[in-house]
Design a protein around this motif. Structure first.
Motif, PDB file in Angstrom:
ATOM      1  N   ASN A  10       0.804  -1.224   0.000  1.00 47.45           N
ATOM      2  CA  ASN A  10       0.000   0.000   0.000  1.00 47.45           C
ATOM      3  C   ASN A  10       0.836   1.273   0.000  1.00 47.45           C
ATOM      4  OD1 ASN A  10      -2.401  -1.492   0.080  1.00 47.45           O
ATOM      5  ND2 ASN A  10      -2.327  -1.663   2.318  1.00 47.45           N
ATOM      6  N   THR A  11       2.154   1.140   0.120  1.00 42.79           N
ATOM      7  CA  THR A  11       3.043   2.306   0.084  1.00 42.79           C
ATOM      8  C   THR A  11       3.295   2.705  -1.365  1.00 42.79           C
ATOM      9  OG1 THR A  11       4.151   1.605   2.126  1.00 42.79           O
ATOM     10  CG2 THR A  11       5.329   3.177   0.731  1.00 42.79           C
ATOM     11  N   GLU A  12       3.103   3.986  -1.666  1.00 43.16           N
ATOM     12  CA  GLU A  12       3.221   4.446  -3.057  1.00 43.16           C
ATOM     13  C   GLU A  12       4.643   4.830  -3.429  1.00 43.16           C
ATOM     14  OE1 GLU A  12       0.395   7.425  -4.056  1.00 43.16           O
ATOM     15  OE2 GLU A  12      -1.337   6.217  -3.471  1.00 43.16           O
ATOM     16  N   ASN A  13       5.397   5.385  -2.485  1.00 41.39           N
ATOM     17  CA  ASN A  13       6.748   5.857  -2.775  1.00 41.39           C
ATOM     18  C   ASN A  13       7.713   4.670  -2.851  1.00 41.39           C
ATOM     19  OD1 ASN A  13       9.567   6.763  -1.919  1.00 41.39           O
ATOM     20  ND2 ASN A  13       8.562   8.728  -2.232  1.00 41.39           N
ATOM     21  N   TYR A  14       8.439   4.576  -3.991  1.00 42.13           N
ATOM     22  CA  TYR A  14       9.305   3.407  -4.190  1.00 42.13           C
ATOM     23  C   TYR A  14      10.590   3.461  -3.368  1.00 42.13           C
ATOM     24  CZ  TYR A  14       6.351   0.950  -7.432  1.00 42.13           C
ATOM     25  OH  TYR A  14       5.313   0.228  -7.956  1.00 42.13           O
ATOM     26  N   THR A  53       6.946  -3.779 -13.768  1.00 48.10           N
ATOM     27  CA  THR A  53       7.141  -3.919 -15.215  1.00 48.10           C
ATOM     28  C   THR A  53       6.297  -2.901 -15.985  1.00 48.10           C
ATOM     29  OG1 THR A  53       7.521  -6.287 -14.892  1.00 48.10           O
ATOM     30  CG2 THR A  53       7.133  -5.564 -17.137  1.00 48.10           C
ATOM     31  N   LEU A  54       5.085  -2.661 -15.515  1.00 50.95           N
ATOM     32  CA  LEU A  54       4.189  -1.709 -16.179  1.00 50.95           C
ATOM     33  C   LEU A  54       4.616  -0.260 -15.952  1.00 50.95           C
ATOM     34  CD1 LEU A  54       0.723  -3.367 -15.394  1.00 50.95           C
ATOM     35  CD2 LEU A  54       1.853  -3.234 -17.630  1.00 50.95           C
ATOM     36  N   LYS A  55       5.239   0.021 -14.811  1.00 50.70           N
ATOM     37  CA  LYS A  55       5.610   1.395 -14.469  1.00 50.70           C
ATOM     38  C   LYS A  55       6.915   1.863 -15.107  1.00 50.70           C
ATOM     39  CE  LYS A  55       3.256   2.175 -10.062  1.00 50.70           C
ATOM     40  NZ  LYS A  55       2.725   3.508 -10.395  1.00 50.70           N
ATOM     41  N   LEU A  56       7.771   0.924 -15.501  1.00 56.39           N
ATOM     42  CA  LEU A  56       9.044   1.302 -16.120  1.00 56.39           C
ATOM     43  C   LEU A  56       8.787   2.138 -17.369  1.00 56.39           C
ATOM     44  CD1 LEU A  56      10.922  -2.074 -15.678  1.00 56.39           C
ATOM     45  CD2 LEU A  56      11.616   0.095 -14.675  1.00 56.39           C
ATOM     46  N   ASP A  57       9.578   3.224 -17.484  1.00 56.52           N
ATOM     47  CA  ASP A  57       9.318   4.170 -18.573  1.00 56.52           C
ATOM     48  C   ASP A  57      10.630   4.807 -19.022  1.00 56.52           C
ATOM     49  OD1 ASP A  57       8.528   6.222 -20.248  1.00 56.52           O
ATOM     50  OD2 ASP A  57       6.898   6.914 -18.966  1.00 56.52           O
ATOM     51  N   ASP A  58      11.002   4.565 -20.275  1.00 57.57           N
ATOM     52  CA  ASP A  58      12.255   5.121 -20.840  1.00 57.57           C
ATOM     53  C   ASP A  58      12.326   6.639 -20.733  1.00 57.57           C
ATOM     54  OD1 ASP A  58      13.830   2.988 -21.670  1.00 57.57           O
ATOM     55  OD2 ASP A  58      12.641   2.684 -23.469  1.00 57.57           O
ATOM     56  N   SER A  59      11.188   7.292 -20.843  1.00 55.90           N
ATOM     57  CA  SER A  59      11.173   8.757 -20.938  1.00 55.90           C
ATOM     58  C   SER A  59      11.391   9.449 -19.600  1.00 55.90           C
ATOM     59  CB  SER A  59       9.833   9.228 -21.528  1.00 55.90           C
ATOM     60  OG  SER A  59       8.765   8.939 -20.633  1.00 55.90           O
ATOM     61  N   ASN A  65      13.655   4.928 -13.039  1.00 48.83           N
ATOM     62  CA  ASN A  65      13.619   3.498 -13.346  1.00 48.83           C
ATOM     63  C   ASN A  65      14.507   2.683 -12.402  1.00 48.83           C
ATOM     64  OD1 ASN A  65      11.844   3.401 -15.734  1.00 48.83           O
ATOM     65  ND2 ASN A  65      13.400   4.686 -16.663  1.00 48.83           N
ATOM     66  N   ASP A  66      15.597   3.284 -11.940  1.00 47.35           N
ATOM     67  CA  ASP A  66      16.516   2.573 -11.048  1.00 47.35           C
ATOM     68  C   ASP A  66      15.832   2.209  -9.732  1.00 47.35           C
ATOM     69  OD1 ASP A  66      19.050   1.468 -10.410  1.00 47.35           O
ATOM     70  OD2 ASP A  66      19.515   3.227  -9.195  1.00 47.35           O
ATOM     71  N   ASN A  67      15.010   3.122  -9.205  1.00 45.20           N
ATOM     72  CA  ASN A  67      14.256   2.827  -7.985  1.00 45.20           C
ATOM     73  C   ASN A  67      13.329   1.633  -8.183  1.00 45.20           C
ATOM     74  OD1 ASN A  67      15.093   4.563  -5.961  1.00 45.20           O
ATOM     75  ND2 ASN A  67      13.852   6.253  -6.704  1.00 45.20           N
ATOM     76  N   LEU A  68      12.665   1.617  -9.343  1.00 46.09           N
ATOM     77  CA  LEU A  68      11.753   0.519  -9.657  1.00 46.09           C
ATOM     78  C   LEU A  68      12.507  -0.802  -9.803  1.00 46.09           C
ATOM     79  CD1 LEU A  68       9.483   2.320 -12.279  1.00 46.09           C
ATOM     80  CD2 LEU A  68       8.751   1.514 -10.039  1.00 46.09           C
ATOM     81  N   LEU A  69      13.633  -0.745 -10.527  1.00 51.05           N
ATOM     82  CA  LEU A  69      14.410  -1.960 -10.765  1.00 51.05           C
ATOM     83  C   LEU A  69      14.999  -2.514  -9.468  1.00 51.05           C
ATOM     84  CD1 LEU A  69      16.240  -0.926 -14.050  1.00 51.05           C
ATOM     85  CD2 LEU A  69      14.459  -2.654 -13.827  1.00 51.05           C
ATOM     86  N   THR A  70      15.455  -1.611  -8.596  1.00 52.77           N
ATOM     87  CA  THR A  70      16.005  -2.037  -7.301  1.00 52.77           C
ATOM     88  C   THR A  70      14.931  -2.755  -6.490  1.00 52.77           C
ATOM     89  OG1 THR A  70      17.552  -0.166  -7.298  1.00 52.77           O
ATOM     90  CG2 THR A  70      17.137  -1.241  -5.179  1.00 52.77           C
TER      91      THR A  70
END
Length: 377
Positions: A10-14, A53-59, A65-70
């Motif tokens: 439920n936490t939004e901040n990655y 996977t859905l949130k990753l965004d090249d732009s 993206n690094d926060n998401l990948l971590t």
């Protein structure tokens, strides 16, 4: 345990998600949390990996993206610890692995090269080409950091011709950035500093002539250049040392570094006195983000006191730093330094110690220093 995973979900901040998941991983490793055969943990990881996977965004740049990948990589590690599997999820997990490789690019290549006993010119050329294709400065800097870390840990090995190719690439990159130094942003300036640090590991005949030219650009680079020339046992222009010795932010560290390499004779004689070096040591300490985060606006010597066979050089300084409480801004504060590295300030106002009697004032300051020494033991 269910509540903890629900909180993460439920936490939004990655950044916060990453911190919470790190707590889970540490608890798993210590045996405090057991996730083996826990189906709800497995399902949690699968669902969160889908979201990542859905949130990753090249732009949106590398840091986003690094926060998401971590976060995704931590999920992957916990998923493995459950020792559960589902063939229906294999395509998702394979796709996520490919996505990681895509976004990490040359960083993933460095991880791969670390697995080899020795990397050839072909391997180095592959890495160089990948670096040339990186458009995101943050990703480029992160790659340089991993390259530097891998070398410092002696986990990455290249043949001599591969090292020479990497040195040539680094030299070219340094030259390109140096030519437009006045227009560089902070990230690009960090790139230049990282490239100078890498030149210690990838040094060829051209590097020695390139580095001294950088030293003229700013004192950060000048210090890095002198360090690299000391480490590689190359000639150092005494004028570079003289110039940097005049900067209180660097003088004490520069002197210590030269002394470490047996080159203290390069340091200007007029700056080798304890009063100047202790003042520099205090200024350097105040630069830390946890202290003032910058040089004091004013700094003045008060006196020298001998405390338990060690001489303390006591100063008053003034600053408008945002790290200070409002009532301590732009007033005289007390700090000290000595040859044993006991450099410190409690950021107490000088007025706290002042009694109208200079001797009593100094006794109060000495009491404060002794208290600090006891807390550090």
């Amino acid at each position: 345990m269910t509540e903890l995973f629900n909180e993460i979900q439920n936490t939004e901040n990655y950044n916060d998600k990453n911190e919470l998941l790190m707590i889970v991983l540490l608890a798993c490793n210590s045996g405090k949390i057991k996730v083996k055969k826990q189906r709800f943990v497995y399902d949690f990881c699968i669902n969160e990996i889908k979201k990542v996977t859905l949130k990753l965004d090249d732009s949106k740049g590398f840091n986003y993206n690094d926060n998401l990948l971590t976060y995704g990589e931590k999920l992957f590690n916990i998923l493995i610890l459950t020792e559960l599997g589902d063939e229906d999820n294999l395509p998702l997990l394979q796709n996520f692995t490919n996505v990681i490789k895509k976004f990490l690019g040359p960083i993933d290549t460095i991880f791969e090269l670390c697995e080899k006993e020795t990397n050839s010119l072909t391997d180095a050329t592959r890495l160089i080409n990948e670096l040339k294709n990186v458009k995101d400065v943050e990703l480029f800097n992160k790659t340089l950091f991993h390259l530097l870390e891998s070398q410092s840990q002696n986990s990455l090995h290249f043949s001599d011709d591969a090292k020479d190719a990497l040195a040539s690439f680094i030299n070219l990159s340094i030259n390109n950035l140096a030519k437009k130094y006045d227009t560089l942003n902070e990230n690009e300036k960090h790139t230049l500093l990282a490239l100078v640090d890498l030149s210690y590991y990838y040094f060829n005949k051209d590097t020695e002539s390139i580095l001294p030219q950088l030293a003229e650009l700013n004192d950060d680079l000048c210090f890095s250049v002198i360090r690299q020339l000391l480490q590689t046992k190359k000639h150092i222009d005494i004028n570079l040392v003289s110039k940097l010795a005049q900067n209180l932010e660097y003088a004490s560290t520069l002197y210590s570094m030269l002394n470490h390499f047996g080159q203290e004779k390069l340091f200007p004689q007029e700056y080798t006195n304890n009063l100047y070096l202790s003042k520099s040591a205090l200024v350097r300490w105040l630069l830390y983000p946890t202290e003032l985060g910058k040089s004091p606006d004013k700094i003045e010597y008060i006196t020298t006191e001998k405390i338990r066979k060690s001489e303390y050089y006591i100063y008053k300084f003034m600053s408008d730093s945002n790290t200070l409480a409002n009532e301590n801004k732009n007033i005289w504060l007390v700090g000290w330094a000595n040859a044993d590295g006991n450099t410190f300030s409690d950021f107490e106002p000088l007025s706290t110690f002042e009694t109208g009697n200079p001797k009593k004032t100094m006794k109060q300051i000495i009491k404060s220093i002794k208290r600090r020494k006891r807390t550090l033991k």
